[in-house]
Design an enzyme around this catalytic site. Structure first.
Site, PDB file in Angstrom:
ATOM      1  N   ARG A  13       0.863  -1.185   0.000  1.00 26.07           N
ATOM      2  CA  ARG A  13       0.000   0.000   0.000  1.00 26.07           C
ATOM      3  C   ARG A  13       0.896   1.230   0.000  1.00 26.07           C
ATOM      4  O   ARG A  13       1.936   1.263   0.679  1.00 26.07           O
ATOM      5  CB  ARG A  13      -0.905   0.030   1.233  1.00 26.07           C
ATOM      6  CG  ARG A  13      -2.079  -0.942   1.196  1.00 26.07           C
ATOM      7  CD  ARG A  13      -3.115  -0.587   0.128  1.00 26.07           C
ATOM      8  NE  ARG A  13      -4.283  -1.455   0.173  1.00 26.07           N
ATOM      9  CZ  ARG A  13      -4.450  -2.552  -0.577  1.00 26.07           C
ATOM     10  NH1 ARG A  13      -3.523  -2.925  -1.434  1.00 26.07           N
ATOM     11  NH2 ARG A  13      -5.575  -3.264  -0.475  1.00 26.07           N
TER      12      ARG A  13
ATOM     13  N   HIS B 173      -1.226  -0.219  -9.746  1.00 27.08           N
ATOM     14  CA  HIS B 173      -1.853  -1.114  -8.771  1.00 27.08           C
ATOM     15  C   HIS B 173      -2.380  -2.394  -9.453  1.00 27.08           C
ATOM     16  O   HIS B 173      -3.579  -2.692  -9.397  1.00 27.08           O
ATOM     17  CB  HIS B 173      -2.969  -0.385  -8.011  1.00 27.08           C
ATOM     18  CG  HIS B 173      -3.330  -1.032  -6.710  1.00 27.08           C
ATOM     19  ND1 HIS B 173      -3.645  -0.327  -5.578  1.00 27.08           N
ATOM     20  CD2 HIS B 173      -3.427  -2.353  -6.347  1.00 27.08           C
ATOM     21  CE1 HIS B 173      -3.923  -1.158  -4.592  1.00 27.08           C
ATOM     22  NE2 HIS B 173      -3.796  -2.402  -5.034  1.00 27.08           N
TER      23      HIS B 173
END
Ligand code: NAP
Ligand code: GLV
Length: 306
Positions: free
Chosen positions: A221, A269
Site C-alpha cells: 500500500r 496497482h
C-alpha cells in the site's frame, strides 16, 4: 439465503452471473440503497451507508487481500469480516516481484536504452550474494514471493510481526528485529498490510538503513512509503531505484515526480489482481464453512488491523 454485492470499480454483471451459477438457489443481487437485508455481502470499498443499512450481515467477504478500506468503516461487531487468501493472487505477486528484481539485477532497463542507439555493450553482473532480498510481510503473499525469489538463488530475508520459520528464509520479527533486517537487505519488498503500525514505515530513517545502492519494490500500500523521503534517497544515490505499484494517492496524479523519475518504474496497482472465478470458488467454500459453524480462513482480526 440472500447475498448482496457492493463492489466499487467492479463490473457487477459478470460477478452476479458467476455467483448465481456457483450458488444455485441463492438470491444474489446488486446492492442499492433500500435493498432488503441480506445474510452475506461481497464487497470492495463499500460506502458507510451500505453497512448502516445492513447491520444483520453474518459475514462480509472482501474481494481483495487488503482490508484497509473496510476497516475505516463502522461495521457491526457481529459481522464477520473475511478477506481473500491467495485466490490466484500469490503467483501474480511472485511474478511481479521477480520481474522487478531481475530487471534491476540484470540491468535490463539499461539494455532497452542501449537498443535505442544500436549500442552493443555487455555489462558486468553483480554478485548474487551481494543482492540479499528483504521481504516485509511473511503472510499468504509474502511467503509465496519469498519462495519464488529463493528459486533464483538470491539470499532471502523476511520480516513479520510474530516469529516465523520459513525454509530458505532468514527470518526477523517485530520492532526489535527491524533494523537488523534492513541492514541485512539490499532489495526491499513490501507485502505488508496497511495498518497504523505500517503507515509511513518506509521513510528517510528506515530506508537509509538498507545497504548502499538499495532498491525498493512496493506492492503493498502506498501509505507505507513517505514519497518525498524516497525521492530524496534516490536523488542522493543511497537508493539505486524503485518499482512501485501502489501510491499514497491513486491514480498517481499526472504531475507527480515519481512518474518521470529516471530510477522509478510505475505500475497502476496491478501487482496481483482479483480473479473472479478463483474468488467466487473461495467465497462459496467460506460461506459453507460459516453455515457449518467452522472456522473460516482469512477472517480479519479487527484489533490487529489485517
Ligand atoms: P497476510 O497473509 O495477512 O500477511 C501479512 C503479513 O504482514 C504477515 O506476515 C504479518 O505478520 C505481517 N505484518 C503485519 N503487520 C506487521 C507489522 N507491524 N510488522 C511486521 N510484520 C507485520 O496478508 P497477504 O494476503 O499476504 O497480503 C498482504 C498485503 O498485500 C495486503 O494487505 C494488501 O495491502 C497487499 N496487496 C496488494 C496488491 C496489489 O495488487 N498491489 C494485491 C493484493 C494484496 P504475522 O505473520 O506475524 O501476522
Ligand atoms: C489489492 O490491492 C488487494 O488488496 O487485494
Amino acid at each position: 439465503m440472500r447475498i448482496t454485492f457492493c463492489c466499487a470499480q467492479t463490473q457487477a454483471e459478470p460477478w452476479l452471473m458467476d455467483l448465481r451459477a456457483a450458488l444455485p438457489g441463492v438470491d444474489v443481487s446488486l446492492w442499492q440503497p433500500g435493498a432488503p437485508p441480506a445474510d452475506y455481502a461481497i464487497v470492495w470499498a463499500p460506502p458507510q451507508a451500505f453497512f448502516d443499512e445492513q447491520p444483520q450481515l453474518k459475514a462480509a467477504f472482501n474481494i481483495g487481500a487488503g482490508v484497509d478500506a473496510l476497516l475505516r468503516l463502522n461495521i457491526a461487531p457481529t459481522t464477520q469480516l473475511v478477506r481473500l487468501d491467495d485466490a490466484g493472487m500469490a503467483v501474480q505477486m511472485a511474478e511481479y516481484v521477480c520481474h522487478a528484481l531481475i530487471r534491476h539485477y540484470r540491468q535490463f532497463a539499461d539494455y532497452e536504452t542501449q537498443q535505442h542507439s544500436s549500442t552493443w555493450s555487455q555489462r558486468a553482473i553483480p554478485l548474487r550474494s551481494q543482492m540479499p532480498v528483504g521481504i516485509m510481510g511473511l503472510g499468504v503473499l509474502g511467503q509465496r514471493v519469498a519462495r519464488a525469489v529463493a528459486q533464483f538463488d538470491f539470499p532471502v530475508n523476511g520480516w513479520s510481526r510474530s516469529a516465523k520459520q520459513v525454509d530458505g528464509v532468514r527470518c526477523f520479527h517485530g520492532e526489535q528485529g527491524f533494523s537488523d533486517f534492513l541492514a541485512a537487505s539490499k532489495v526491499l519488498v513490501s507485502v505488508l498490510p496497511s495498518t497504523p503500525q505500517t503507515r509511513d514505515l518506509l521513510n528517510r530513517r528506515t530506508l537509509s538503513q538498507l545497504k548502499k545502492g538499495g532498491y525498493l519494490i512496493n506492492v503493498a500500500r502506498g501509505v507505507q512509503v513517505v514519497e518525498d523521503d524516497l525521492l530524496l534517497l534516490l536523488n542522493e544515490g543511497h537508493l539505486a531505484g524503485a518499482a512501485l505499484d501502489v501510491f499514497r494517492t491513486e491514480p498517481l496524479p499526472s504531475a507527480h515526480p515519481l512518474w518521470s523519475h529516471p530510477k522509478v518504474t510505475v505500475t497502476p496497482h496491478i501487482a496481483a489482481l482479483t480473479l473472479r472465478q478463483e474468488s467466487i470458488a473461495q467465497i462459496a467454500a467460506k460461506i459453507a464453512d460459516v453455515e457449518a459453524g467452522k472456522a473460516v480462513a482469512g477472517t480479519v482480526d479487527r484489533q490487529r488491523g489485517y
